[in-house]
Design an enzyme around this catalytic site. Structure first.
Site, PDB file in Angstrom:
ATOM      1  N   SER A  75      -1.558   6.517 -65.924  1.00 46.78           N
ATOM      2  CA  SER A  75      -2.839   6.693 -66.463  1.00 46.78           C
ATOM      3  C   SER A  75      -4.271   6.197 -65.761  1.00 46.78           C
ATOM      4  O   SER A  75      -4.496   5.757 -65.173  1.00 46.78           O
ATOM      5  CB  SER A  75      -2.873   5.689 -67.889  1.00 46.78           C
ATOM      6  N   TYR A 125      -1.619  -2.609 -72.273  1.00 43.00           N
ATOM      7  CA  TYR A 125      -1.147  -0.836 -71.898  1.00 43.00           C
ATOM      8  C   TYR A 125      -2.239  -0.839 -69.472  1.00 43.00           C
ATOM      9  O   TYR A 125      -1.529  -0.716 -68.979  1.00 43.00           O
ATOM     10  CB  TYR A 125      -2.502  -0.161 -72.274  1.00 43.00           C
TER      11      TYR A 125
END
Length: 246
Positions: free
Chosen positions: A124, A138
């Site tokens: 990401s 995350y």
């Protein structure tokens, strides 16, 4: 020639499912690993295998089954996501980093002995940048995943096995696509903000992963490829001025 065999962890929904479908269209034999049986048939050339990637014994067993029934691996892709509630610091780490490491090690004896072979993972832009919408766990797990793939690029390079990561920004998902596209104000933000003038799609990232899982990327390893329509190259003040109209 025998069709190459790719195993996709987390291949039953989201970007993982997009990767499965792209590789199947390219003629690969695809084994999709997921926690639950997909709601609809995945398509021709695709087989589903049930396993929770956080369960080391289950992953070891399913990889042995896949290799026995589908043949040696050439490509192993990680697209699993933690989808629980709350911050989930430990669960994010376990799902994204620890499960990936264990699965890579468990898959080692099941790779083909020669020819093009590779690991790939969905990271990401939040592995590098910080933004709204995702918790601390995350961000940290995605950053660690990038370094993990770099480690295997180095450690497994002498075996001829490559390792790369794709870092997408926000992209359209099947489950939210229609809702997002109908939001004209949001679409206008992407047109103003992204150099390519649009929001990304799961297929945009999936096609890059398919490239990495092919001999066309045969001398590419240890890299992170950002799939963001050019957004990360722009100084933040520029899109901010465009959106604000100043």
């Amino acid at each position: 020639m025998e069709a190459p065999h790719a195993v996709i962890v987390g291949g039953t929904r989201g970007l993982g499912l997009a990767v499965v479908r792209v590789l199947a269209r390219e003629g690969y034999r695809v084994s999709a690993i997921g926690r639950s049986v997909p709601a609809a048939a995945l398509g021709e050339g695709i087989r589903f295998f049930a396993a929770d990637v956080r369960d080391a014994a289950a992953v070891d067993a399913v990889l042995r089954q896949i290799a026995a029934e589908q043949g040696p691996l050439r490509y192993l892709v990680f697209a699993q996501r933690y989808r629980g509630e709350g911050d989930g610091w430990h669960a994010e780490w376990e799902t994204t980093v620890e499960a990936t490491r264990r699965t890579i090690e468990a898959a080692a004896p099941h790779f083909a002995a020669s020819g093009d072979r590779a690991l790939a993972a969905v990271g990401s832009v939040y592995g590098t940048f910080v933004g709204d919408g995702q918790p601390a766990g995350y961000h940290v797990a995605k950053a660690a995943l990038e370094q993990l793939l770099r480690y295997y690029a180095f450690a497994w390079g002498p075996r001829g096995i490559r390792a790369n990561l794709v870092a997408p920004c926000t992209y359209l998902k099947d489950e939210t696509k229609q809702h997002v596209l109908a939001n004209e104000r949001l679409m206008d933000v992407y047109r103003r903000m992204v150099p390519l003038g649009r929001i990304g799609t799961a297929d945009d990232a999936a096609e890059v992963i398919a490239f990495l899982c092919s001999p066309k990327a045969g001398y590419l390893t240890g890299q992170t490829i950002t799939v963001d329509g050019g957004l990360s190259l722009v100084w933040p003040e520029t899109p901010a001025r465009r959106i604000a109209g100043v």
